[in-house]
Design an enzyme around this catalytic site. Structure first.
Site, PDB file in Angstrom:
ATOM      1  N   SER A 183       0.831  -1.201   0.000  1.00 18.63           N
ATOM      2  CA  SER A 183       0.000   0.000   0.000  1.00 18.63           C
ATOM      3  C   SER A 183       0.873   1.261   0.000  1.00 18.63           C
ATOM      4  O   SER A 183       1.715   1.403  -0.883  1.00 18.63           O
ATOM      5  CB  SER A 183      -0.940  -0.045   1.207  1.00 18.63           C
ATOM      6  OG  SER A 183      -1.961   0.899   1.077  1.00 18.63           O
ATOM      7  N   ASP A 217      -8.685  -6.687  -4.450  1.00 18.27           N
ATOM      8  CA  ASP A 217      -8.274  -5.355  -3.957  1.00 18.27           C
ATOM      9  C   ASP A 217      -8.854  -4.294  -4.890  1.00 18.27           C
ATOM     10  O   ASP A 217      -8.440  -4.183  -6.036  1.00 18.27           O
ATOM     11  CB  ASP A 217      -6.735  -5.286  -3.942  1.00 18.27           C
ATOM     12  CG  ASP A 217      -6.202  -3.967  -3.390  1.00 18.27           C
ATOM     13  OD1 ASP A 217      -7.008  -3.025  -3.166  1.00 18.27           O
ATOM     14  OD2 ASP A 217      -4.981  -3.874  -3.183  1.00 18.27           O
ATOM     15  N   HIS A 249      -7.856  -5.311  -0.110  1.00 18.28           N
ATOM     16  CA  HIS A 249      -6.562  -4.636  -0.026  1.00 18.28           C
ATOM     17  C   HIS A 249      -5.714  -5.140   1.147  1.00 18.28           C
ATOM     18  O   HIS A 249      -4.498  -5.249   1.056  1.00 18.28           O
ATOM     19  CB  HIS A 249      -6.814  -3.134   0.120  1.00 18.28           C
ATOM     20  CG  HIS A 249      -5.566  -2.312   0.168  1.00 18.28           C
ATOM     21  ND1 HIS A 249      -4.646  -2.310  -0.856  1.00 18.28           N
ATOM     22  CD2 HIS A 249      -5.088  -1.473   1.110  1.00 18.28           C
ATOM     23  CE1 HIS A 249      -3.647  -1.493  -0.540  1.00 18.28           C
ATOM     24  NE2 HIS A 249      -3.890  -0.980   0.650  1.00 18.28           N
TER      25      HIS A 249
END
Lengths: 227, 400
Positions: free
Chosen positions: B170, B336, B369
């Site tokens: 991320s 995601d 995610h």
């Protein structure tokens, strides 16, 4: 894509242990130290062979998770993707060789794939199973059923191999105006993956060759068409 | 929430612990002065700043076995130890530890709190040396490249010329990409996971919702809540609740909660948390405010919004990686939707065009995610394979 497994591995279900003879045939066609892209590279067997025996800088594209995992663990650079969708992102003439080993018949648009290969690589090595082999012809002639062999073990309705051709079919394709490839080398391999009698005429190869390997070179100029 | 005998006291203790960590962290910390001033993208200079970090394992003699882990938006340096505020286990124990893919028996692992964060690295919750007050909104807006510059200073300070591996998911993945693009000679191998080379419009939109929730809380007080001894807990909790939804997939929410009710037999025709998902989100919100500073949330989300690695190259991402010798392993997850696979593919195509050595895998996962933080066997297997092969290439010896 609905193709779940790596077609190359599934064509040769019992070939995991030893290096396949046809891979060695391909490896011998590659100049040492060159840059190679292996499209549909499976578990990386050929790329590793090329790295070890020819010192190439290799890259791969592979659809299956298992194949990608295996390649990464071998230290190979492999991208999860497929020939139909991802070749467009490779720049013109960025590899010395692009190899498509036992994968063409599993692509959605084989002609487009070949055009991309000729654009990306200075030379293209393609190996494919020959559907003109006498064993297949006999199955259709006498059984009236779609051919199935130990080598191509799927039934017609579940095969990932959706675009079969014969050696002759493929040669005709390379001559089409929008492909226009120069055939540098060609050879047929028998059921054991060994090279067949080199001076045999095409009809002989088309009847008795179980696989064929071609080295092609693009004749078309490729303006910077990719991103 | 309910159930605690003396919630005020507990909250205060956590609040105090959090504030203490911002200035005097329980982890290691390096303090830099004007001789190692930090030049920021916004034009400001931090000439007194600090960076808090944890290390695990031992640095080898030639300092070639260092791994830098870059944490995500609300993560911190406590990747593999009990958290000093929440007392929870390290956030990436699945990836880091003895015998894990990032094997602390083989590698020297570093993880630093990001610039603008609130667990010991200089940020809006730190004391401004010019005024003696907490920075608040006087803290300059920082960027992902600024965060990386602070990490470069730390790595230099530790005498490490080249990191063996830089890895993160991320926002951590954004830092990995920035390291590889701006400091290529310092990165032998890079693993950006569940990330992208720029923040999308949708992602900026979610962040803006979060920031507006914080700033709409009257307790935010223009960012000066600290001096009043309060904090915008309600606003920050709402921000966290909204963000948390984006970290999961519809399928994982459905599987985990469905429409199941929370401690009741029937709906109540009111606005209490009837549904388990509501109760879960409220818990996520309230537990988050105990460990995170509201202003930090504004700054760090902003840093992500501003990230666009191709911008300085006329939009051509491949140029950011021209001539790179770093070997890359990029991963994304099918479910995601915050950093969908297409964003990882953009990075991969750019790396390909730059002639880089890159592997890419899209992992099939229902976790959304957050999958990179969870037990996702294929991800861990690929990480192990990539790290071990890179270690062989770096001459770091055989796998024990």
């Amino acid at each position: 894509m609905t193709v779940a497994a790596d077609p190359r591995l599934t064509i040769h279900p019992a070939s995991d242990s030893n290096t396949r003879v046809d891979l060695e045939v391909i490896a011998q066609l590659v100049e040492p130290g060159s840059r190679v892209l292996d499209v549909g590279c499976g578990n990386g067997e050929l790329l590793q062979l090329l790295a070890e025996t020819r010192g190439v800088d290799g890259r791969g594209i592979e659809l299956s998770q298992k194949g990608v995992n295996g390649c990464v663990a071998r230290g190979l650079s492999v991208i999860q993707g497929d020939a139909d969708r991802d070749l467009v992102y490779y720049t013109d003439q960025s590899f010395d060789y692009v190899i498509l080993s036992q994968t063409l018949q599993a692509t959605q648009a084989p002609k487009e794939v070949i055009k991309h290969l000729l654009r990306i690589g200075r030379r293209v090595i393609i190996s494919l199973p020959n559907f003109g082999h006498y064993g297949f012809r006999l199955q259709i002639l006498f059984r009236g059923r779609m051919p199935v062999s130990k080598f191509l073990s799927y039934s017609w309705y579940d095969t990932p191999n959706i675009h079969f051709c014969t050696i002759r079919d493929f040669i005709e394709l390379t001559k089409e105006p929008d492909v226009n490839a120069e055939m540098e080398k060609a050879m047929a391999l028998n059921a054991w993956g060994q090279k067949m009698w080199l001076n045999a005429p095409w009809w002989f190869w088309n009847l008795f060759g179980e696989q064929a390997v071609f080295v092609l070179k693009g004749r078309l100029s490729h303006p910077a068409s990719s991103g | 929430m309910t159930g605690t005998t003396n919630p005020d006291q507990v909250d205060d203790a956590l609040e105090l612990a959090r504030r203490r960590e911002a200035e005097t962290p329980s982890s290691r910390v390096e303090r830099f002065g004007p001789d190692r001033a930090l030049m920021l993208d916004c034009g400001d200079v931090l000439d007194h700043w600090q960076i808090a970090y944890q290390t695990y394992g031992t640095l080898n003699a030639d300092k070639s076995n260092a791994v830098l882990i870059c944490h995500a938006l609300t993560g911190d340096q406590h990747v593999h130890n009990t958290h000093p505020v929440t007392a929870k286990p390290g956030w990436w124990n699945l990836m880091v530890g003895p015998g894990k893919p990032i094997d602390t028996d083989r590698f020297f692992v570093i993880c630093a709190n990001v610039l603008g964060g609130c667990l010991g690295t200089t940020g809006p919750a730190s004391i401004n040396p010019a005024t003696g007050r907490v920075y608040g909104l006087d803290f300059p807006v920082v960027t992902i490249p600024d965060m990386v510059r602070s990490q470069v200073a730390l790595v230099d300070h530790l005498g490490i010329k080249q990191l063996f591996l830089v890895i993160g998911g991320s926002m951590g993945g954004m830092q990995v990409l920035d390291w590889a693009a701006h400091w290529p000679d310092k990165v032998f191998a890079a693993m950006p996971i569940a990330t992208g080379a720029r923040h999308s419009s949708q992602n900026i939109a979610f962040h803006e919702v979060g920031r507006q929730a914080v700033m709409a809380d009257p307790d935010w007080r223009g960012g000066r809540y600290d001096e009043a001894g309060i904090s915008p807990k309600k606003g920050l909790a709402v921000a966290r609740m909204a963000a948390h939804i984006t970290y999961m997939s519809e399928l994982s929410l459905h599987q985990k909660f469905g429409r199941r009710l929370q401690d009741r037999e029937a709906i109540t025709f009111g606005f209490d948390s009837d549904f388990q998902i509501e109760s879960y989100l409220r818990h996520q919100g309230t537990s988050f405010v105990d460990r995170f500073d509201a202003n930090s949330y504004l700054y760090v989300t902003r840093a992500m919004d501003y990230f666009d690695l191709a911008a300085e190259h006329g939009g051509v991402l491949a140029k950011a990686f021209a001539g790179t010798k770093t070997r890359f392993c990029v991963m994304s997850f099918t479910s995601d939707w915050l950093f969908p696979t297409v964003q990882s593919r953009e990075v991969v195509h750019a790396l390909n065009a730059a002639g880089a050595s890159v592997s890419f895998s899209e992992i099939v996962s229902d976790f959304g995610h957050d999958a990179f933080l969870l037990d996702e066997p294929e991800m861990l297997a690929i990480a192990r394979g990539f790290i071990n092969s890179a270690a062989r290439a770096r001459g770091l010896g055989a796998t024990p």
